[in-house]
Design a protein around this motif. Structure first.
Motif, PDB file in Angstrom:
ATOM      1  N   TRP A  75       6.683   1.749   7.871  1.00 44.18           N
ATOM      2  CA  TRP A  75       5.437   1.828   8.622  1.00 44.18           C
ATOM      3  C   TRP A  75       4.388   2.650   7.880  1.00 44.18           C
ATOM      4  O   TRP A  75       4.665   3.709   7.364  1.00 44.18           O
ATOM      5  CB  TRP A  75       5.680   2.439   9.993  1.00 44.18           C
ATOM      6  N   LEU A  76       3.174   2.130   7.852  1.00 44.66           N
ATOM      7  CA  LEU A  76       2.023   2.891   7.348  1.00 44.66           C
ATOM      8  C   LEU A  76       0.968   2.820   8.445  1.00 44.66           C
ATOM      9  O   LEU A  76       0.830   1.779   9.108  1.00 44.66           O
ATOM     10  CB  LEU A  76       1.502   2.293   6.041  1.00 44.66           C
ATOM     11  N   ARG A  77       0.272   3.912   8.628  1.00 44.09           N
ATOM     12  CA  ARG A  77      -0.747   4.058   9.675  1.00 44.09           C
ATOM     13  C   ARG A  77      -1.310   2.709  10.161  1.00 44.09           C
ATOM     14  O   ARG A  77      -2.016   2.035   9.430  1.00 44.09           O
ATOM     15  CB  ARG A  77      -1.879   4.931   9.129  1.00 44.09           C
ATOM     16  N   GLY A  94       0.757  12.417   6.739  1.00 43.10           N
ATOM     17  CA  GLY A  94       2.046  11.758   6.999  1.00 43.10           C
ATOM     18  C   GLY A  94       1.885  10.254   6.897  1.00 43.10           C
ATOM     19  O   GLY A  94       2.447   9.608   6.030  1.00 43.10           O
ATOM     20  N   PHE A  95       1.070   9.715   7.807  1.00 45.69           N
ATOM     21  CA  PHE A  95       0.731   8.286   7.821  1.00 45.69           C
ATOM     22  C   PHE A  95       1.967   7.393   7.913  1.00 45.69           C
ATOM     23  O   PHE A  95       1.913   6.219   7.562  1.00 45.69           O
ATOM     24  CB  PHE A  95      -0.126   7.924   6.597  1.00 45.69           C
ATOM     25  N   GLY A  96       3.082   7.961   8.347  1.00 48.82           N
ATOM     26  CA  GLY A  96       4.315   7.195   8.487  1.00 48.82           C
ATOM     27  C   GLY A  96       5.319   7.451   7.381  1.00 48.82           C
ATOM     28  O   GLY A  96       6.511   7.261   7.568  1.00 48.82           O
ATOM     29  N   LEU A 113       0.842  -1.208   0.000  1.00 46.68           N
ATOM     30  CA  LEU A 113       0.000   0.000   0.000  1.00 46.68           C
ATOM     31  C   LEU A 113       0.872   1.251   0.000  1.00 46.68           C
ATOM     32  O   LEU A 113       1.932   1.271   0.628  1.00 46.68           O
ATOM     33  CB  LEU A 113      -0.884   0.053   1.253  1.00 46.68           C
ATOM     34  N   SER A 114       0.382   2.262  -0.668  1.00 44.47           N
ATOM     35  CA  SER A 114       1.025   3.573  -0.641  1.00 44.47           C
ATOM     36  C   SER A 114       0.375   4.427   0.455  1.00 44.47           C
ATOM     37  O   SER A 114      -0.829   4.365   0.647  1.00 44.47           O
ATOM     38  CB  SER A 114       0.840   4.269  -1.999  1.00 44.47           C
ATOM     39  N   HIS A 115       1.195   5.220   1.127  1.00 48.21           N
ATOM     40  CA  HIS A 115       0.653   6.121   2.151  1.00 48.21           C
ATOM     41  C   HIS A 115      -0.273   7.157   1.508  1.00 48.21           C
ATOM     42  O   HIS A 115      -1.273   7.530   2.079  1.00 48.21           O
ATOM     43  CB  HIS A 115       1.776   6.852   2.869  1.00 48.21           C
ATOM     44  N   LEU A 116       0.150   7.620   0.332  1.00 47.59           N
ATOM     45  CA  LEU A 116      -0.684   8.500  -0.471  1.00 47.59           C
ATOM     46  C   LEU A 116      -1.178   9.723   0.304  1.00 47.59           C
ATOM     47  O   LEU A 116      -2.369  10.022   0.340  1.00 47.59           O
ATOM     48  CB  LEU A 116      -1.886   7.711  -1.008  1.00 47.59           C
ATOM     49  N   MET A 117      -0.240  10.427   0.910  1.00 47.14           N
ATOM     50  CA  MET A 117      -0.610  11.681   1.549  1.00 47.14           C
ATOM     51  C   MET A 117      -1.112  12.632   0.465  1.00 47.14           C
ATOM     52  O   MET A 117      -0.611  12.618  -0.657  1.00 47.14           O
ATOM     53  CB  MET A 117       0.610  12.336   2.225  1.00 47.14           C
ATOM     54  N   MET A 118      -2.074  13.480   0.801  1.00 44.44           N
ATOM     55  CA  MET A 118      -2.582  14.417  -0.214  1.00 44.44           C
ATOM     56  C   MET A 118      -1.477  15.347  -0.717  1.00 44.44           C
ATOM     57  O   MET A 118      -1.463  15.728  -1.878  1.00 44.44           O
ATOM     58  CB  MET A 118      -3.734  15.261   0.350  1.00 44.44           C
TER      59      MET A 118
END
Lengths: 735, 156
Positions: A530-532, A411-413, A355-360
């Motif tokens: 790490w991702l959320r 951020g989500f990591g 998965l990508s964190h994909l911050m806006m």
């Protein structure tokens, strides 16, 4: 002073080189006028516009009794926050802690991001960083102590002035009182208090007297997020700044062999095209010019060993791997014997993708590198690490590098990268640029840039006896470690497996007498981190879906089945019961709809979700999610609700839509159309219920995520009678 | 030269008219409230108004604004007095805040077109705006609240 230089330089470049004759001056005028008026224009303060305001305040007399608070003669209380604001509300919850003990006037409280300094280190993790849903619990004592110390000094200063005993004075709403007539405001006491020595010991308030803590106080950073004033990393602008976009390797580990910039270098605005460790950087006057020229580059890559990498093959390898025993993580009783004696048993393999964190806000970083100094502006979750890594590339000692933390557009990591990838490359580009430079990642660069949530497979076998009691559990997890090979390998605590790979399975709370948990560490050259909610983002899916499968095997209701196995786990039971009750678990739903339930412990907090789902013409729709959260003693229930809602949506997005896949070493997804995020029209009604207790405070940023996927998957089963064993959920794959 | 008005002020710029309006607004005019999120009209973070119409400025060439009136988040109101901004404050909508400029600009067109929007109207108008933090439930409530403020009057 984060803001002073930035503002100053902005102001000194009215329309430089653009032909613009209005925008920048106008914008600065607005900032000036708002700052000067303290936001009184509209009847409430504008704390975050503090960039300029606090710079001004620093020049005026101020009382700074410790690293966390500064009080000005203008009554303004600025709380210096050592955690990054990425949406989780720390620029409000941490100031609340300090203001509570300070007895501050909340309408005068503002915030400022801390500079990088050991005194701002995370008390538990020993470095300045934001992660692990830890800001509030780790800051609890720190911020309360700092506020109490400041209050004691202000009270002592007032008592001195009145020549009375300090114990006969009281502090309230930004002022010290004595008797019925004497009153001195904190602003009036700044000078006298600054001469006093901070107390060695302070008395913290009795929680019963709290005025702020525990209340749904509105966030301090909201106003500037509604008028375009909040400064994110991508918004930073320096005098003479150039913008760079990098041509990055199309495959992990690929090396640049050569590049042809014959077209790119003559394109408008292009200043330099240069090879950097991250690829080939195009440095131009503006982003669009840099991007157009970057796209016009022809780069030849040595594709390396990942050129044939495919996630389909990798998952096949994981499946094979799961057939043999892994490293033992937990062993209660004898699971093998229990399973062979079980009246009924079931095996299931659960899979979760990269998965990508994909911050806006896509990654970006601004660097101003000089001969003997380096300044970095970025949305960092990892200040200590980022500064040290920047210093190494700059060839400067740490103390010559200043890192300014802006707002983070999520951020989500991802912005806590062990190698500081997005900071380090910007320093490399700055070396070549010979001018301040902002590196911007396009959305596609960001998505293909790695450091994903690792893909995982969990193979679980379980059995029940003739009465339907669960008697055996054996799980094998296969996936990459996020710790091995990083400076954070120490977090593995000497274990021969990565705890983050099995968190959420290793502490299986259900009263099953025979449990074996094993782990296989996969070596794949895809960078992961790490991702959320980290490991819980995939383990909760596997565990809670499998518990549902066991309930079916035992012919029991999934909620009641969990209840029976959690009777000795009161806090799990608490959230489970609360979610079930609020959702009306026993009330029938219309045809075509079903409910699913899940419960999980992560980051010190307990969470349960009930999802209501319909399936129509092969389409899944989540209508309602009821979330119960027990995070112990809490600071701001408004923020807890927001984080729980956001966590549920984050988890639901992953459950319903998201998957990164590779073929021939190349990422198949590029942007939001191929890696979707839940949208308004897909968003369920979400209800949050908080368990009230006096337990040790837990986290809140991440605990809302893990239950979403299993609750939704279990609800899909309730509707269709088919099990979901792979994320994202695809009805065609249900079994 | 490319001329248009931004938040009521006339600007004349010497820029390549094929540059997306987003980057002209952000880099040439220094109005950074309008955000870059995807570059392909997928996320809505870059939403601005051209002559009152919501436009994804990341894919709109600057030439599209020529002679027209552009409104950005900075022009929604000078003092957070717009009913949407007030409702956003009341509902404590933003988390990271990055998408909120675009959300507000989309919501502003919705409220003008449909002063009492239904949930379906909100879905239709707001589905082009992604929020990764998951503030949708609050955005929905805030739009309803803003609509009530306008209906009751005194909000303008």
């Amino acid at each position: 002073m984060i803001g002073r230089k930035m503002m100053g330089e902005n102001m000194s470049r009215p329309g430089a080189g653009t032909g613009a004759n209005t925008g920048i001056e106008r914008r600065n005028f607005l900032k000036f006028s708002v700052a000067a008026s303290g936001g009184l224009l509209i009847g409430f303060r504008f704390p975050g516009i503090s960039m300029l305001a606090s710079a001004q305040q620093a020049l005026a007399t101020a009382f700074m009794p410790n690293a966390f608070v500064r009080i000005g003669t203008d009554e303004r209380v600025t709380v210096i926050v050592n955690h990054s604001e990425m949406g989780q509300g720390v620029y409000t919850s941490l100031p609340m802690l300090l203001a509570e003990e300070l007895d501050a006037d909340w309408t005068k409280v503002g915030f400022e991001p801390a500079p990088v300094d050991p005194k701002y280190n995370h008390p538990a993790f020993g470095m300045q960083m934001t992660g692990g849903s830890s800001s509030v619990w780790s800051g609890l004592e720190q911020f309360r102590q700092a506020g109490a110390a400041a209050r004691a000094m202000l009270v002592a200063a007032a008592a001195q002035q009145w020549n009375v005993d300090a114990t006969s004075c009281r502090a309230e709403s930004g002022a010290v009182f004595h008797g019925s007539n004497d009153k001195l405001t904190y602003g009036q006491l700044v000078g006298a208090a600054a001469k006093l020595t901070p107390p060695a010991h302070v008395q913290l308030k009795d929680p019963k007297t709290f005025k702020l803590i525990g209340k749904p106080i509105k966030r301090l950073d909201t106003p500037e997020k509604l008028n375009g004033k909040a400064v994110f990393g991508i918004d930073v602008k320096l005098l003479g700044m150039l913008t760079a976009v990098i041509a990055r390797p199309p495959i992990f580990g690929a090396k640049m062999k050569s590049f042809d910039d014959s077209r790119a270098r003559s394109m408008p605005g292009v200043r330099k095209i240069v090879a950097v460790p991250a690829g080939v950087a195009v440095i131009a006057d503006s982003f669009w010019q840099a991007k157009m020229a970057r796209d016009a580059l022809r780069v030849e890559w040595d594709e390396g060993s990942m050129a044939s990498f495919s996630t389909a093959q990798m998952m096949q390898d994981f499946r094979e791997r799961a057939k043999s025993p892994g490293t033992s993580v937990r062993k209660d009783g004898d699971a093998a014997a229990a399973l062979s004696n079980a009246a009924k048993k079931i095996e299931a393999v659960y899979e979760a993708p990269y998965l990508s964190h994909l911050m806006m806000e896509p990654l970006n970083c601004v660097v101003d590198l000089r001969a003997d100094s380096c300044e970095v502006w970025t949305g960092s979750q990892f200040q200590t690490v980022d500064r040290a890594n920047a210093a190494k590339v700059a060839g400067l000692p740490n103390e010559k590098v200043q890192l300014h933390t802006t707002f983070l557009g999520g951020g989500f990591g991802r912005r806590a990268n062990p190698q500081s990838d997005f900071v380090v490359e910007a320093v490399h580009v700055a070396k070549a640029a010979g001018a301040p430079v902002k590196v911007i990642w396009t959305r596609e660069d960001d998505m293909a840039g790695g450091w994903y949530r690792p893909a995982f497979l969990h193979a679980i076998e379980g059995g029940v006896d003739a009465s339907g009691n669960a008697i055996g559990w054996r799980s094998r997890s296969v996936g990459q470690s996020i710790m091995t090979g990083t400076p954070f390998a120490a977090m593995m605590q000497g274990k021969d497996y990565d705890p983050a790979s099995v968190e959420g399975i290793d502490d299986l709370p259900y009263a099953i007498p025979n449990v074996t948990v094993e782990s296989h560490q996969a070596e794949v050259n895809v960078p992961v981190q790490w991702l959320r909610s980290v490991g819980h983002s995939h383990t909760a899916f596997a565990v809670e879906c499998f518990v549902d499968e066991l309930a079916s095997l035992a012919q029991k209701d999934p909620y009641q089945f969990r209840r029976e196995l959690l009777l000795k786990q009161p806090r799990y039971l608490g959230v489970l019961d609360l979610a079930a009750q609020k959702a009306g678990w026993d009330k029938p739903l219309p045809n075509g709809m079903g409910r699913g339930i899940a419960v999980h412990f992560a980051f010190g907090s307990y969470s349960a979700h009930v999802a209501e789902v319909s399936v129509t013409d092969g389409k899944i729709r989540v209508h309602r999610m009821v979330c119960a959260i027990d995070c112990g003693q809490y600071v701001n229930p408004g923020i807890i609700a927001a984080q729980t809602e956001g966590g549920a949506i984050f988890g639901a997005s992953a459950a319903l839509f998201q998957e990164l896949t590779f073929e021939n070493g190349r990422l198949q997804q590029t942007n939001f159309h191929t890696f979707p995020v839940m949208r308004m029209n897909e968003c369920p009604q979400i209800e949050t219920y908080i368990v009230e207790n006096n337990e040790k405070p837990g986290g809140i940023g991440e605990p809302g995520v893990p239950c979403a996927a299993p609750a939704i998957a279990n609800a899909v089963f309730a509707v269709t009678g088919k099990r979901i064993r792979r994320l994202p959920i695809r009805l065609t794959e249900a079994v | 030269m490319l001329g248009f008005s931004v938040n009521g002020k006339r600007v004349d710029l010497d820029v390549d008219p094929s540059t997306p309006l987003l980057w002209v607004i952000r880099e040439h005019l220094g109005l950074t409230g309008t955000k870059y999120g995807c570059g392909m009209a997928q996320c809505g973070a870059c939403t601005v108004h051209i002559n009152g119409e919501a436009v994804r400025s990341c894919v709109a060439p600057a030439s599209r604004a020529s002679g027209k009136a552009v409104t950005t988040i900075e022009g929604l109101s000078p003092d957070l007095s717009n009913p949407l901004q007030r409702a956003w404050l009341e509902e404590d909508v933003p988390q990271c805040g990055y998408c909120q400029s675009g959300q507000l600009m989309s919501a502003a067109v919705l409220l003008r077109e449909k002063p009492s929007p239904t949930d379906d109207d909100i879905d239709e108008a707001m589905t082009g705006n992604i929020c990764r933090c998951g503030t949708y439930p609050r955005i929905r409530r805030a739009i309803h609240r803003a609509a009530e403020m306008v209906a009751k009057g005194g909000a303008q």
